[in-house]
Enzyme design. Structure first.
Site, PDB file in Angstrom:
ATOM      1  N   SER A 131       0.840  -1.203   0.000  1.00  0.00           N
ATOM      2  CA  SER A 131       0.000   0.000   0.000  1.00  0.00           C
ATOM      3  C   SER A 131       0.869   1.246   0.000  1.00  0.00           C
ATOM      4  O   SER A 131       2.049   1.192   0.380  1.00  0.00           O
ATOM      5  CB  SER A 131      -0.859   0.008   1.272  1.00  0.00           C
ATOM      6  OG  SER A 131      -1.517   1.249   1.437  1.00  0.00           O
ATOM      7  N   TYR A 144      -2.068  -1.296  10.925  1.00  0.00           N
ATOM      8  CA  TYR A 144      -2.167  -1.697   9.511  1.00  0.00           C
ATOM      9  C   TYR A 144      -0.973  -1.190   8.698  1.00  0.00           C
ATOM     10  O   TYR A 144      -0.369  -1.954   7.923  1.00  0.00           O
ATOM     11  CB  TYR A 144      -3.468  -1.138   8.932  1.00  0.00           C
ATOM     12  CG  TYR A 144      -3.611  -1.280   7.439  1.00  0.00           C
ATOM     13  CD1 TYR A 144      -4.084  -2.463   6.875  1.00  0.00           C
ATOM     14  CD2 TYR A 144      -3.289  -0.231   6.573  1.00  0.00           C
ATOM     15  CE1 TYR A 144      -4.226  -2.601   5.490  1.00  0.00           C
ATOM     16  CE2 TYR A 144      -3.421  -0.359   5.194  1.00  0.00           C
ATOM     17  CZ  TYR A 144      -3.892  -1.542   4.659  1.00  0.00           C
ATOM     18  OH  TYR A 144      -4.023  -1.663   3.298  1.00  0.00           O
TER      19      TYR A 144
HETATM   20  P1  NAD Z   1     -11.398  -6.199   0.345  1.00  0.00           P
HETATM   21  O1  NAD Z   1     -12.145  -6.068   1.600  1.00  0.00           O
HETATM   22  O2  NAD Z   1     -12.165  -6.381  -0.902  1.00  0.00           O
HETATM   23  O3  NAD Z   1     -10.377  -7.407   0.420  1.00  0.00           O
HETATM   24  C1  NAD Z   1      -9.760  -7.814   1.613  1.00  0.00           C
HETATM   25  C2  NAD Z   1     -10.047  -9.285   1.768  1.00  0.00           C
HETATM   26  O4  NAD Z   1      -9.271  -9.794   2.845  1.00  0.00           O
HETATM   27  C3  NAD Z   1     -11.485  -9.605   2.131  1.00  0.00           C
HETATM   28  O5  NAD Z   1     -12.278  -9.777   0.991  1.00  0.00           O
HETATM   29  C4  NAD Z   1     -11.347 -10.897   2.926  1.00  0.00           C
HETATM   30  O6  NAD Z   1     -11.698 -12.007   2.108  1.00  0.00           O
HETATM   31  C5  NAD Z   1      -9.871 -10.989   3.230  1.00  0.00           C
HETATM   32  N1  NAD Z   1      -9.609 -11.251   4.652  1.00  0.00           N
HETATM   33  C6  NAD Z   1      -9.497 -10.358   5.657  1.00  0.00           C
HETATM   34  N2  NAD Z   1      -9.268 -11.018   6.808  1.00  0.00           N
HETATM   35  C7  NAD Z   1      -9.204 -12.353   6.513  1.00  0.00           C
HETATM   36  C8  NAD Z   1      -8.982 -13.522   7.279  1.00  0.00           C
HETATM   37  N3  NAD Z   1      -8.731 -13.472   8.592  1.00  0.00           N
HETATM   38  N4  NAD Z   1      -9.023 -14.709   6.637  1.00  0.00           N
HETATM   39  C9  NAD Z   1      -9.276 -14.788   5.310  1.00  0.00           C
HETATM   40  N5  NAD Z   1      -9.480 -13.701   4.542  1.00  0.00           N
HETATM   41  C10 NAD Z   1      -9.436 -12.497   5.149  1.00  0.00           C
HETATM   42  O7  NAD Z   1     -10.456  -4.923   0.249  1.00  0.00           O
HETATM   43  P2  NAD Z   1      -9.245  -4.533  -0.709  1.00  0.00           P
HETATM   44  O8  NAD Z   1      -9.095  -3.090  -0.503  1.00  0.00           O
HETATM   45  O9  NAD Z   1      -9.423  -5.054  -2.065  1.00  0.00           O
HETATM   46  O10 NAD Z   1      -8.019  -5.239  -0.041  1.00  0.00           O
HETATM   47  C11 NAD Z   1      -7.106  -6.034  -0.767  1.00  0.00           C
HETATM   48  C12 NAD Z   1      -5.698  -5.603  -0.465  1.00  0.00           C
HETATM   49  O11 NAD Z   1      -5.504  -4.265  -0.902  1.00  0.00           O
HETATM   50  C13 NAD Z   1      -5.344  -5.619   1.006  1.00  0.00           C
HETATM   51  O12 NAD Z   1      -4.045  -6.179   1.155  1.00  0.00           O
HETATM   52  C14 NAD Z   1      -5.290  -4.150   1.370  1.00  0.00           C
HETATM   53  O13 NAD Z   1      -4.410  -3.907   2.427  1.00  0.00           O
HETATM   54  C15 NAD Z   1      -4.787  -3.569   0.080  1.00  0.00           C
HETATM   55  N6  NAD Z   1      -4.983  -2.139  -0.094  1.00  0.00           N
HETATM   56  C16 NAD Z   1      -6.236  -1.606  -0.176  1.00  0.00           C
HETATM   57  C17 NAD Z   1      -6.382  -0.248  -0.374  1.00  0.00           C
HETATM   58  C18 NAD Z   1      -7.727   0.392  -0.504  1.00  0.00           C
HETATM   59  O14 NAD Z   1      -7.816   1.616  -0.478  1.00  0.00           O
HETATM   60  N7  NAD Z   1      -8.791  -0.346  -0.644  1.00  0.00           N
HETATM   61  C19 NAD Z   1      -5.249   0.573  -0.461  1.00  0.00           C
HETATM   62  C20 NAD Z   1      -3.991   0.004  -0.368  1.00  0.00           C
HETATM   63  C21 NAD Z   1      -3.878  -1.353  -0.190  1.00  0.00           C
END
Ligand code: NAD
Ligand code: MG
Length: 330
Positions: free
Chosen positions: A222, A235
């Site tokens: 991120s 985080y």
């Molecule tokens: P999202 O909620 O769609 O995806 C996160 C997923 O993590 C969930 O769908 C869930 O299935 C899984 N998860 C969480 N805890 C879990 C557990 N204990 N066991 C199994 N699965 C678990 O959100 P996203 O934003 O697409 O996140 C995906 C990645 O992107 C993450 O690594 C997040 O840190 C990163 N990210 C997101 C953003 C943003 O703004 N959305 C920015 C930077 C990085």
């Protein structure tokens, strides 16, 4: 001049018959590529902008209940065989970046297993249907990544169902906003570390014996790794750790021909943000501070996950590819 090339410049220009053949081939190739060209789009107006309506869901949240619904490339991503025959495991493959990667991988010809939490079955079902619609294997493997035994079993189940493993995408994460470090409980801290740091460690260890030269490991880090927010104390440090393990492991696994890379998103419209990842105040203006003036959609990162897994990125390892709307690192 080295004339060992399949077709030297002198041959191409000088030999009349051959020159015509080359010209005919290149115009045929051009004609073939033109109809698939994507229209020019203005990135500032391509997707919804803030203000967004107030909304919150219990963690981990569902993409299907978000307003507006995120775009994971369901109707837009077009493949061209870049991952034909590959076998991929994607954590958090039900929604957000993981879902965008799962759809794109299937359209590029890969069989795909996704992991998610049992509460996310509805989102996961949509993804499995989309993978199967491409004629690819779609394997649903729900379960909690905070458990080491489950992580080991997950890899074994994926390998069995897919008949091997070539691509591991460590994408799942926990993000819960807390105004003060005093509000971060030990349970919170532990859950964030287990999901974001321990799970990739366990999954990579279980996957490694199955990965052959040419295999690819991808971690989702991120912009928080480089410029952490005040209210994401736990985080943000896990995302720095992710960026760091990508670079360490790339050095360790380079000689084995296994590439390790990361993706660093900026603000992206996903369930993570509406289920405790952001405050209501920051959600309403989410992404508005970027030069593009809006949050990204998961679909806008799909091609990065494809590129990092594809064979033509064979010299890229230990790299972090960003997509953050013009602000943020790397
Ligand atoms: P999202 O909620 O769609 O995806 C996160 C997923 O993590 C969930 O769908 C869930 O299935 C899984 N998860 C969480 N805890 C879990 C557990 N204990 N066991 C199994 N699965 C678990 O959100 P996203 O934003 O697409 O996140 C995906 C990645 O992107 C993450 O690594 C997040 O840190 C990163 N990210 C997101 C953003 C943003 O703004 N959305 C920015 C930077 C990085
Ligand atoms: Mg989800």
């Amino acid at each position: 001049m080295n004339d060992d090339t399949p077709l030297s410049r002198r041959q191409a220009v000088g030999g009349t018959g051959l020159g015509l053949a080359v010209a005919a081939t290149s115009s045929a190739a051009r004609a073939q590529s033109e109809p698939t060209a994507q229209p020019m789009t203005d990135p500032t107006s391509r997707y919804p902008k803030p203000p967004f309506q107030k909304q919150s869901q219990p963690w981990p949240g569902l993409a299907s209940r978000m307003t507006p619904r995120p775009d994971h490339g369901e109707t837009s991503y077009r493949g061209s065989g870049r991952l034909a025959g590959r076998k991929a495991l994607i954590t958090g493959g039900d929604s957000g970046m993981g879902r965008a990667a799962a759809i794109a991988y299937a359209r590029e010809g890969a069989d795909v297993a996704i992991n998610y939490l049992p509460e996310e079955e509805a989102d996961a079902g949509e993804v499995i249907a989309l993978i199967k619609a491409e004629g690819r294997l779609g394997v649903a493997l729900p379960g909690d990544l905070r458990d080491e035994a489950f992580c080991t079993r997950l890899v074994a189940d994926a390998v069995r169902a897919l008949g091997g493993l070539d691509i591991l995408v460590n994408n799942a994460a926990r993000q819960q906003t807390r105004a003060s470090i005093l509000d971060v409980t030990s349970e919170d801290f532990d859950a964030t570390m287990k999901t974001n740091i321990y799970a990739p460690f366990w999954l990579i260890k279980a996957a490694l014996p199955h990965l052959k030269p040419g295999a690819s490991i991808i971690g989702t880090t991120s912009v928080q790794a480089y410029d952490p927010s005040a209210e994401l104390y736990d985080y943000a440090q896990t995302k720095a750790a992710t960026m760091n393990y990508v670079k360490s492991l790339a050095k360790q696994l380079g000689p084995k021909g296994i590439r390790v890379n990361g993706v660093a998103p900026g603000p992206i419209w996903t369930p993570l943000q509406v289920s405790g990842g952001a405050t209501m105040e920051s959600l309403e203006k989410f992404g508005g501070q970027t030069p593009l003036g809006r949050p990204g959609q998961p679909a806008e990162l799909a091609s990065i996950y494809v590129q990092l897994a594809a064979a033509d990125a064979s010299y890229s390892t230990g790299q972090i590819y960003g997509a953050a709307g013009g602000s943020g690192q790397p």
